[in-house]
Scaffold this motif. Structure first.
Motif, PDB file in Angstrom:
ATOM      1  N   UNK A   5      39.978  45.342  49.514  1.00 10.56           N
ATOM      2  CA  UNK A   5      39.924  45.596  48.075  1.00 10.56           C
ATOM      3  C   UNK A   5      39.647  44.309  47.312  1.00 10.56           C
ATOM      4  N   UNK A   6      38.705  44.385  46.407  1.00  9.21           N
ATOM      5  CA  UNK A   6      38.369  43.227  45.578  1.00  9.21           C
ATOM      6  C   UNK A   6      39.503  42.907  44.612  1.00  9.21           C
ATOM      7  N   UNK A   7      40.143  43.958  44.112  1.00 11.64           N
ATOM      8  CA  UNK A   7      41.173  43.793  43.093  1.00 11.64           C
ATOM      9  C   UNK A   7      42.395  44.604  43.513  1.00 11.64           C
ATOM     10  N   UNK A   8      43.471  43.935  43.892  1.00  5.87           N
ATOM     11  CA  UNK A   8      44.670  44.633  44.351  1.00  5.87           C
ATOM     12  C   UNK A   8      45.265  45.514  43.267  1.00  5.87           C
ATOM     13  N   UNK A   9      44.986  45.191  42.004  1.00 10.91           N
ATOM     14  CA  UNK A   9      45.531  45.992  40.910  1.00 10.91           C
ATOM     15  C   UNK A   9      44.999  47.422  40.927  1.00 10.91           C
ATOM     16  N   UNK A  10      43.834  47.635  41.534  1.00 11.99           N
ATOM     17  CA  UNK A  10      43.295  48.990  41.590  1.00 11.99           C
ATOM     18  C   UNK A  10      44.243  49.942  42.295  1.00 11.99           C
ATOM     19  N   UNK A  11      44.795  49.513  43.426  1.00 12.77           N
ATOM     20  CA  UNK A  11      45.747  50.361  44.150  1.00 12.77           C
ATOM     21  C   UNK A  11      47.041  50.500  43.374  1.00 12.77           C
TER      22      UNK A  11
END
Length: 213
Positions: A81-87
């Motif tokens: 994942x490029x951006x952990x905040x997405x999960x």
């Protein structure tokens, strides 16, 4: 209040830590010994203490997601994942709305622990899972599976494999579904992760992940 949306001022974990620190400062600033407090001041202090406790609980949950849930998904799917905040947005439970909107309305805007727009965005994150699950479902049917009427099966099992429901970020008092509602929630979570993989990595990344179904 009206907010102009853009990217959050900083990552979710940092925002929550700033909220907790701000709440603790406010608690100390408003604290009075019990014999000098009005009942209104006592309720106010209790509310701030509760917000701080729940925010700390979310920070702890985020640490667990980053240590356990995120690596588990990345190992299985081969997608980083490029951006952990997405999960983290996917895993935000509806119960968090009450926390963030409560803080937002509980202080004058210039006294909030973080920018008002960030609190408002945090309160709206529970909608992300449903939106990404729809993206995942449509993309699977149109670009990966054999035809738009193909059945998307195994999502609840995939959620169990990744322990998504157990990783949800919510308040201690949140509603815990059972039966068909639980199965539907698990399917939404797994579908949302697949939708996020597609948004970040395109059809090839989603196709690689679909073998898990």
């Amino acid at each position: 209040m009206t907010y102009e949306y853009g990217p959050p001022s900083c990552p979710i974990e940092e925002t929550l830590m700033a909220i907790q620190e701000g709440l603790m400062r406010e608690y100390q600033a408003e604290y009075l010994p019990a014999h000098r407090r009005s009942s209104r001041r006592t309720r106010r202090l209790r509310r701030i203490r509760g917000w701080s406790r729940e925010t700390g609980r979310l920070v702890s949950g985020i640490g667990r997601v980053k240590r356990e849930t995120l690596p588990r998904i990345e190992r299985d799917t081969g997608h980083t994942f490029r951006d952990q905040d997405g999960l983290l947005r996917i895993l935000m439970d509806n119960s968090t709305r009450r926390l963030f909107f409560g803080i937002l309305t509980g202080f004058p805007e210039d006294a909030l622990p973080v920018p008002a727009k960030d609190l408002d965005m945090l309160g709206r994150f529970p909608d992300n899972a449903r939106a990404l699950a729809l993206i995942g479902d449509v993309t699977l049917r149109l670009k990966v599976l054999p035809g738009p009427h193909a059945e998307v099966a195994g999502l609840a099992a995939l959620s169990d494999r990744w322990e998504l429901h157990e990783s949800k970020l919510g308040l201690a008092c949140r509603h815990r579904p059972a039966g068909d509602d639980l199965a539907q929630e698990k399917e939404t979570l797994a579908g949302a992760v697949l939708g996020l993989i597609y948004v970040e990595g395109g059809t090839d990344a989603l196709r690689a992940a679909v073998t898990l179904l």
